[in-house]
Every structure is written in C-alpha cells, then in structure tokens.
Design a protein around this motif. Structure first.
Motif: not given
Lengths: 347, 478
Positions: A335-343
């Motif tokens: 999993e990603r350590t942080e989820t960004p607001p946009s991809m």
C-alpha cells in the motif's frame, strides 16, 4: 373516448402522478443536477410537502423498505451510539482494537459490504475467508449505492440497524464508485460534485459513518477499502479524491483501518491496468469488461491482500491463510504510505 | 428519447394534440408527424437523421423506378428485377457498413494472425445508428412488394417518409409493412372514438414490464451473473438464465406494447408482435409468437425466395437453417448471434425430422404429460439459446453454461421474490387472451375520472416499484 377528453385525462393523470411522485422526481433530479428542471422539481416537491400529498407515495416506499428522505440523518444514529460510547474507555478508543485470535472452534465474525464493486470482491472474499476455517463471513452488497444518495440507500442507517447488532468483529467496507454525483446538503441545497461544499459534506458523511462503526468496548475493526482506479471509458469519476477523503478521515480513527487498493490494480506508475500478474507471474484480467467491477481473479487478489492486512492486526495463525500464488498479488506490492488527493488520469 | 420518461410524456402530449387538430388536413398532418418523428429520432443524435433521410430518399426513388419498370399488368420485367436487386444490395450495404464492417475486418485480421500473418486491421469503431435494422427492413419490404406487384400504389415521398420514420415504430419495431401503414394515412379517424382504453392498458402493461420486471431481473441477477459467471454456483446461474428469458421478453414486448398503444392513441394500428411466446409447444410455434413481424419478414423475404419448402426435404432444412443464421446475424455482428441462430435453426430442422418420423405414432402417455414435456423442452432450448444471445462472446457463454455443473459458488441474488417473479411471468402467459380483453372492455366502461385515477395510480406504482433511472431497451441496439 373523444380525443379532447383523452388530452384532459392524460394531462391530469400526469399531473396527479407528478404530484404524488414529486419527492422521487426531486431525488432523481437532484442527483442529475438537472438545471431548470431541478427548479421545477423543487417547486412541485415543496407544494406536495405543504399539502402532504406525498403521503401516499411515501407509504408505498415505506412498505417497500425504500428511504424517502433527502437528508442523511446521522445525528439520530449517533445519539444511539453515545450511551454505549460513554461506557468505553476514552484511552482505549485511541488505540487500534486488539481482537482475540480466531480459531476453527471460535471463528471470527467478519462482514463484507458496499456497492456493486463489493459484489464480486465480496463473493471471492466470502469464499476465501470461509476456506481459512477461522472466519464466519457475511456478504452484504447493494448495487448502485454509496454515501451520496441516502434517499436511495441509507448505509449509515443500515449499518446501525442491521449490521452492527450481529456483532461482527471485523467489517470490510468499500464505497465510492457511485458517489461521484451531486448531493443534497444539510440545508437542502444541491452540492455540485467535487465542489468545495460537496467535498465538505462528503467528508462529513464519511466521518460520521466511521464514527458509527466504533464499538463501545473497542472490540471491532473496520477495514475501509478505498476504491480501485477505474479504467478508460467508464463514467465513475473522482476515485482518487474519495480515496484521499477516506484515508485522511481514517487517520484519526484507530478502529478504522484504511486499505489502499490502488496499487493492487494499477501498473508500476499507479495508472489503471486491467491485466496484472499475480504472485505466480501469470498475467490475468483483474477487471470485468466495464473496467469498473472486479473479475473473479481481481476479487481473489483483493481478498488475499485484505486478509494479509487483517493478519497484521489479528493473529490468524490458526487458520489456513497462506494464499495460492495463482490468486494472491506479488509480495512486492504494498500500500502507499500516504494517499494523495489526486492521481494523474484518474478524473 | 425513451418511452417511459418525462421528456417523452411532454413530447407525446404535444404530438397527440397537434395530430388530432391537424388530422383533417392531410398534408399538414403528414408534415407534422414527420417533423415530430425527426425530433424523436434526433433526440439521441441529430446526425443520425441524415442516414434516415438518405434511406428515405434512396428507397422512395427505387420503389418508384421499380413500379415504372413493371408491365401495365403489374408483371415483373428484367429491369424491375435488377432494380429490386440494386435496392436490396444498397440497403444491405448501408446496414452492413454500420453493423458488420468492424466485425468482418477484425474476424479476418484474427484469422490472419492465427496463421502467423500480422495485419493492421482498419477497424473504424463505427457507432450503430439506433433502429437502423428496423427501418432498413421496412424499406426493403416496400421495394420488394412493389417489385412483386403486391403493392400497386407507390407512395409519395412525403407518405413514404412518414411511413419509414413514424416515431412509434422507428427504433425497435414492430416491422410494419407499407400495405398495413399507408392505407391508414388516408383515413381520417373519428376523433370522438379513439380506442383509449386499449391504448392505456397497453401502455401501462408495457411500462410495468419494462420498468419493473425487466429492470428488477437485470439488476437482481442477470447482469451480475453474466458479467462474472465464475463467481456463481449452479443455482444462481440457472435462475439467471431463466431470468434473462423473462427479462428480454418483458423488455422487448414491453416496448412493443407501449409503441402499439402510443400509435393507437394517434389513430394508427400496428400489427401484433408478441403472443405469449413462452407457452409454445414447438419451436415453430415459438416463432409464430415471438417478434412476429420479424418472423413474417424473414419468411416472406428470405425463406420463400430461398425456395421455402417447395424443394426437397434437404433443401427445406437448409433454408430453415440459413434463415435462422441470417436472423441471428440481423441482431448483431457477433458469433454469439450466429450460434443463437444455429441453435434455433438446428432445432427447427430436428423438430421437422422427428415430427415426420413419428407421425401417427403414439407414445402411450397422457396427452397433458406429453404437452408438458414438449413445453419444458422448448422453453429450455429457447433459454439455452438466449445464453448465447446475452453473452458477449461464445467463450463466455460456455463458461456460464459450465457453471451449471460447478460444485460450488455463490448463490447471491437468488431470492424467493426473484423466483416468484420468474414463475409468475411465465405463468401469466398461460392466461387466456379473453381475460385481458374482458378487462379492457370493462376498463372502457369506467368514467373518465376513474380512468384518470387508475392511470395516475399506475404511473405512481411503476415509479415506486421501478429502479432509479431507466436503462435503454435491449432491442435498441439492433
């Protein structure tokens, strides 16, 4: 019947039906963001509300188990939780719940639910968790649902009334695919999808739903799965934004464990990919032809990934939780350590 | 524009009012109906209108040319025969371009690849204009009927345009012939006696079938099981197959009911298109009850010209089989439709062989049991063929059928309500026609205020029982 009288009959029948169905028409119109039609629908609904003409249709909806409100009434649901909350230790609620290890003799109740994406995932999850011998799974999906349209399906209410009383130790939940649409805010105004007010309201609903899932004795974990990336040609939008909201709201709630599905259904650059290799190196189609729903291979892949995540929180050694290489994702995927607001490419 | 929508309700009110006001003025009425049909069709995409106009222009011209090339007695000439052939080729060429070009190109490319020759296939991703198969078949029937001397009154271009584009049958039939439609253009029905009771009941029945039954079955079990059969067990797959048989019937016959009812309110009567097809005791019987206007078209313009049953038995069987294969391909460019047609064709041939062989033989079983066995067999063969019709590829269809013998799998979606809806839908077809007819006569005796209340109640009920939003009719894609 003479043609002139037929016009009168049709016009009046449409008007009468329109008045009775005013609430339903308004709900549909709100979701579409119908412009001038929405204004008409609002006016008609307000008239029928004043005159209580909507009683007949609402009674039918009640009998059918449909919700006819346009607001999400989490306040009342939250009130029910408060009493139990008070009994819980405030200190304990700040920690990730510690659940007893399930065994074949004392299997753990696990509930999986959400929208239609959860259908195929849930079927795989149910089958695989059952095969471990230490879980008693329940699948509970409702197509075309989410948190945007409580008038269509009120998930918070369903969770409190129907799911939590069965006392599952773990809930696995997934929303988002149907939520990229306009919503009605607490003041009854239409909130345009992805606008600031929309995001604030959606965040409020997510937070409130997460709060509902806290158990009084801190003995329940919810694995909140973010939606996977959607493929080209689909109408589902804003999965990156929703993932960000879920992730960020879960950060302050230890009983909610956010699971980041995104890397498991994308290529090395985190862009959507329908065909991916499993642990055995064989490339399989993970999605159905609509590029939204999971295939059986996709459902299996996610199921093993989620079980692996549960295994980091609960001792699952008594069960058969070693995934077949043909079904599980490669061990290198994390999993990603942080989820960004946009991809990029997600919109 | 979809029938069960507010947009269509508003559109129809305007058309209904204008139509009856203008009906005594024949030319103005025709222009009005043509304009209304253009709005209806153009609602999806105005660009499609150009294709419709092209079809109208070409077929009207060829129809006239064919008529002029006949002898004064209406006998065929070499010129008329050639002109009819040209009309068929042009129509099928247009249909083929829009419907089959990508299919053939990609099939050839796949074959080349399989023998090691890599080709860059020029697939055009052509968008299929809605209803093209329906209006093309109507246009072909018009020119052929003139060529055969069966229709001796070539229409004016305005009449022909109204005939081909009339909105009630434009996108999904029924396939109406000029000889059925054109005479009604010249009649001036009495506006004091519109068959409203019959029309209202047809429209309500159609909406209930489409919005409630078809949508329920699609979302409850058909769509999920066909999308991912590997996740489901034998019970869910079996009910999904039966559910699709009911779904496609409810969807298509529902559309037809609404179309016939809408036309009836405007004083136009369409031919019947469905007659309780799931009570059939043979496949031949099924085809005399299912999509009757297409069956009739295939019989008159394909089966009979191929030789029908005038030659040897082998030729008759060949003709039957070919007609069903072509009928399958008419539905779309996919091998699934070919297999669907092949199943029907093979069974029709087998039925004839068995009947001929067993003629005069008695099984010694009670007649009712024999009928029940015949019904069960035919119903299940039809359902089996529907699996290929619904699946997106032949492989997928076999995967789904294979799940019928799986040892495990989810039964999600199977519920008592689902089983009740399927069983009740099949059982309703056994209700004798006289009962709905009696209900219709009874409804006609109601005071207008009561009819109004019933209509309003029916609309509320359909809206309440139906899902949010209306999916397009299945047959729009053909």
């Amino acid at each position: 019947m003479p043609a002139g009288l037929i016009i009168v009959v049709i016009v009046l029948a449409l008007c009468v039906a329109g008045l009775f169905d005013a609430d339903s028409t308004l709900r549909k119109s709100n979701a579409k963001g119908d412009g001038w039609r929405n204004e008409i629908a609002k006016t008609v609904a307000s008239v029928t509300d004043t005159l209580h003409i909507n009683f007949f249709r609402n009674s039918i909806d009640d009998a059918l188990g449909k919700n006819q409100g346009t607001k999400i009434d989490v306040e009342e649901l939250l009130r029910r939780q408060v009493e139990a909350e008070n009994a819980a230790s405030a200190e304990a609620a700040k920690k990730v719940p510690v659940l007893p290890a399930p065994t074949p003799a004392t299997p753990m109740k696990i509930w999986v639910g959400g929208d239609s994406i959860t259908q195929t995932f849930g079927i795989s999850f149910q089958r695989i968790t059952q095969s471990t011998g230490i879980f008693t799974p329940t699948l509970d999906y409702h197509v075309s649902t989410g948190l945007s349209r409580p008038d269509y399906y009120n998930w918070p209410e369903h969770l409190v009334k129907d799911v939590l009383p069965a006392n599952p130790s773990i809930l696995v939940i997934m929303f988002g695919a149907n939520d990229g649409q306009n919503m009605i805010g607490a003041d009854g105004k239409v909130l345009v999808r992805a606008s600031e007010p929309w995001m604030a309201e959606y965040r409020r609903r997510v937070a409130a739903t997460m709060d509902l899932l806290k158990s009084p004795d801190n003995q329940r974990i919810t694995i909140w799965c973010g939606p996977p990336p959607m493929g080209p040609g689909t109408k589902t939008r804003g999965m990156d934004l929703m993932s960000y909201i879920y992730w960020s709201e879960a950060q302050s709630r230890p009983w909610i464990q956010y699971f980041d599905t995104w890397p498991f259904f994308s290529d090395s650059s985190l862009a959507f990919s329908a065909n991916l290799p499993n642990a055995d190196g064989v490339v399989r189609s993970m999605r159905q032809k609509d590029n939204v729903h999971f295939s059986t291979a996709g459902g299996d892949r996610l199921s093993w990934a989620v079980i692996d995540r549960i295994g980091k929180l609960v001792n699952l050694k008594a069960g058969n939780v070693t995934p077949p290489a043909a079904q599980a994702p490669p061990a290198s995927l994390v999993e990603r350590t942080e989820t960004p607001p946009s991809m990029p490419g997600a919109e | 524009m979809l029938f069960p929508t507010v947009d269509f309700a508003v559109f129809f009110l305007v058309v209904f009012t204008g139509s009856w006001l203008l009906r005594p003025h024949k030319i103005a009425w025709r222009w009005f109906i043509l304009a209304s049909s253009c709005v209806f069709y153009g609602w999806w995409d105005w660009n499609y209108l150009m294709l419709l106009f092209l079809s109208i222009g070409i077929n009207w011209f060829l129809g006239l040319a064919v008529f002029r090339s006949l002898t004064p007695e209406g006998e065929r000439t070499n010129t008329s025969r050639w002109l009819v052939r040209i009309a068929v080729v042009v129509n099928l060429g247009i249909l083929g371009y829009f419907k089959y070009f990508d299919f053939f190109v990609s099939t050839i490319a796949d074959k080349m690849r399989s023998i090691g020759i890599s080709v860059d296939a020029p697939v055009l991703n052509i968008i299929l204009p809605i209803g093209i198969s329906f209006f093309t078949f109507q246009a072909i029937s018009y020119v052929i009927d003139i060529g055969r001397g069966q229709w001796r009154k070539p229409l004016t271009i305005l009449d022909f345009a109204v005939y081909l584009s009339f909105f009630a049958h434009l996108v999904a039939g029924p396939i109406v012939r000029a000889s059925e439609f054109a005479p009604q253009l010249d009649e001036v029905p009495d506006p004091r006696y519109v068959r409203s009771a019959e029309a209202f009941m047809l429209i309500f029945r159609g909406m209930f079938k489409k919005v409630v039954i078809s949508s329920f079955l699609a979302t409850q079990i058909v769509d999920p099981v066909f999308a991912n059969p590997n996740a489901y067990g034998p019970l869910a797959v079996l009910w999904a197959v039966y559910a699709y048989a009911i779904q496609i019937y409810a969807d298509f016959s529902g559309y037809t009911d609404i179309a016939i009812g809408v036309a009836l309110l405007l004083g136009i009567r369409f031919p019947q298109n469905f007659d309780s097809p799931y009570i059939a005791l043979s496949l031949q019987d099924f085809w005399s009850r299912w999509h009757m206007t297409l069956s009739r078209w295939l019989r008159d313009y394909l089966y009979i010209p191929l030789g029908g049953n005038r030659g040897s038995k082998a030729m008759t069987y060949r003709n039957l089989f070919l007609v069903m294969i072509i009928g399958g391909l008419w539905h779309g460019a996919n091998w699934t439709f070919v297999v669907w047609g092949a199943i029907h064709g093979s069974y029709l041939v087998a039925e004839r062989i068995v009947k001929a062989k067993w003629k005069g033989h008695e099984l010694g079983l009670p007649p009712l049991l024999v009928k029940a066995m015949q019904w069960f067999l035919v119903f299940n063969v039809v359902c089996l063929a529907w699996v290929f019709f619904r699946a997106t590829s032949v492989d997928e269809a076999f995967t789904l059928l294979g799940r019928l013998f799986a040892s495990a799998g989810s039964n999600a979606g199977v519920s008592l309500l689902l089983i009740f809806v399927i069983v009740a839908s099949v059982a309703s077809q056994f209700v004798p026609q006289r009962f709905p007819q009696k209900a219709e006569v009874w409804f006609a005796t109601w005071a207008p205020a009561l009819q109004l209340a019933a209509l309003a109640g029916g609309l509320v009920l359909v809206d309440a029982l139906g899902p949010e939003g209306i999916a397009p009719f299945i047959y729009f894609q053909f």
